[in-house]
Write an enzyme that holds these catalytic residues in place. Structure first.
Site, mmCIF file in Angstrom:
data_model
loop_
_atom_site.group_PDB
_atom_site.id
_atom_site.type_symbol
_atom_site.label_atom_id
_atom_site.label_comp_id
_atom_site.label_asym_id
_atom_site.label_seq_id
_atom_site.Cartn_x
_atom_site.Cartn_y
_atom_site.Cartn_z
ATOM 1 N N ARG A 136 -7.458 -0.518 -7.021
ATOM 2 C CA ARG A 136 -7.869 0.601 -6.153
ATOM 3 C C ARG A 136 -7.975 1.846 -7.028
ATOM 4 N NH1 ARG A 136 -4.364 1.299 -0.815
ATOM 5 N NH2 ARG A 136 -6.308 2.159 -0.010
ATOM 6 N N ASP B 210 -2.093 10.783 -2.515
ATOM 7 C CA ASP B 210 -2.491 9.727 -3.457
ATOM 8 C C ASP B 210 -2.809 10.283 -4.833
ATOM 9 O OD1 ASP B 210 -3.101 8.503 -0.656
ATOM 10 O OD2 ASP B 210 -2.923 6.855 -2.098
ATOM 11 N N ARG C 82 0.853 -1.185 0.000
ATOM 12 C CA ARG C 82 0.000 0.000 0.000
ATOM 13 C C ARG C 82 0.893 1.241 0.000
ATOM 14 N NH1 ARG C 82 2.233 2.039 3.819
ATOM 15 N NH2 ARG C 82 0.682 3.678 3.698
ATOM 16 N N GLY C 83 0.215 2.401 -0.175
ATOM 17 C CA GLY C 83 0.969 3.634 -0.364
ATOM 18 C C GLY C 83 1.106 3.841 -1.861
ATOM 19 N N ALA C 84 0.775 5.053 -2.321
ATOM 20 C CA ALA C 84 0.651 5.297 -3.765
ATOM 21 C C ALA C 84 1.895 4.868 -4.570
ATOM 22 C CB ALA C 84 0.308 6.768 -4.001
ATOM 23 N N ASN D 82 -5.502 12.337 0.146
ATOM 24 C CA ASN D 82 -4.586 11.510 0.952
ATOM 25 C C ASN D 82 -5.424 10.764 1.982
ATOM 26 O OD1 ASN D 82 -1.849 10.655 1.596
ATOM 27 N ND2 ASN D 82 -2.084 11.803 3.503
#
Ligand code: MRU
Length: 339
Positions: free
Chosen positions: A90, A237, A51-53, A247
């Site tokens: 996502r 994001d 996860r995390g852009a 975000n």
């Protein structure tokens, strides 16, 4: 083993597998996942194993290459099917569709021979990975100029090494500063409901030897009032052309509080997270997640009554006028924002 010695997203060139740290198990358990199937990669992104852009962008690129290595027939149709599966895992972080788009372009530009197409995909995936490391290091250097030794820094969610390949974005200035012998006090909002701050940022900062304090999200205002916080650093994001920024849910509240207390609020943004096709925050699709994340997860038994409705957006949009500056790999951008 110190978690910081591991790349969050990597690739095994012997077996042609994507390797990620399974972040759903942190900080209790350090387990790697090996992936080479598009549905499994999609699921790992959806479940926030990665996860995390920036990290999901790199995982998508290396993962897509791993899938391509295994295609037996109908190369083009099968590649495009895998790309679509991964790209739609996502919706909010633009880095995911940005990375898949780059892989699709590399595929389309390459020669029709399968071997050359595979080589073009390999090169593009590894460029995306290498660029991420370089961009984050530069964000760290640029962000470090905004803080001083001993400062108290508040962060929300995890925009650290665990959200990228190395360094992170919002936590990159801390990592770079610590390597130069500087000290900071880092405050990590727990970040309800999935606790990326309490589990991941706190783990990452403690692993880096940084004095780290975890607080529940609703404690940030009273902490700011004490004067302990000199700056807020968060990731993003998707940044719209006018500077509105999506975000992790709760970021908007932190920005409003920071403005109230006169604390600078910095968004660390790789330029790949700036979406020039997106005019403003209203155009950003916000992911909604399962009710159980709020009502059940992390509790021994369900803590909210059956029958309640649940509001669980994964992100919010911080208005551009609440953002003191963006820290990008190319420098610091102050308002008025017009990307
Ligand atoms: O749902 P997550 O954990 O993927 O959300 C992550 C964030 O909101 C981060 O702040 C953002 O992706 C930037 S990571 C450098």
């Amino acid at each position: 083993m110190n978690i910081l010695e591991l790349d969050t997203v990597s690739f095994d060139t012997e077996t042609n597998e994507l390797i990620i740290i399974d972040q759903t198990l942190l900080p209790g358990e350090l387990q790697m996942m090996r992936l080479s199937d598009a549905s499994a990669i999609r699921e790992a992104i959806k479940r926030l194993c990665v996860r995390g852009a920036p990290a999901i962008g790199v995982a998508a690129a290396l993962g897509l290459y791993a899938c391509a290595c295994r295609i037996q027939q109908n190369f083009e149709a099968e590649f495009l099917r895998c790309a679509e599966l991964i790209e739609t895992a996502r919706p909010t972080a633009v880095n995911l569709s940005w990375a898949v788009k780059r892989m699709r372009t590399a595929f389309q530009k390459s020669s029709a021979s399968e071997a050359l197409r595979l080589e073009a995909l390999r090169q593009e995936a590894f460029s995306i990975r290498d660029e991420d490391i370089d961009v984050c290091r530069r964000i760290g250097e640029n962000g470090l100029a905004l803080i001083s030794n001993g400062d108290g820094i508040l962060t929300h969610c995890n925009a650290g090494q665990l959200a990228t390949v190395r360094y992170g974005t919002a936590l990159a200035p801390i990592h770079v500063g610590v390597r130069r012998g500087m000290n900071f006090r880092v405050y990590t909002d727990e970040t309800r409901p999935l606790l990326q701050g309490a589990r991941l940022s706190a783990f990452e900062m403690v692993s880096a030897g940084v004095e780290t304090t975890v607080l529940c999200d609703n404690m940030a205002a009273s902490l700011m009032k004490t004067g302990a916080i000199q700056a807020v650093f968060v990731g993003c994001d998707r940044v719209a052309r006018n500077g509105d920024t999506a975000n992790k849910i709760g970021t908007l509240g932190v920005a409003i509080m920071a403005k109230h207390f006169g604390i600078p609020f910095y968004v660390c943004a790789p330029t790949s997270t700036i979406d020039l096709d997106c005019p403003n925050g209203e155009s950003i699709e916000i992911e909604n997640r399962a009710d159980e994340e709020v009502t059940e997860m992390w509790y021994k038994e369900r803590m909210a009554p059956e029958g309640v409705k649940v509001y669980n957006p994964a992100f919010d949009v911080t208005d551009a006028d609440l953002i003191t500056a963006f820290v990008t790999e190319n420098g610091i951008v102050y308002p008025p924002y017009a990307f």
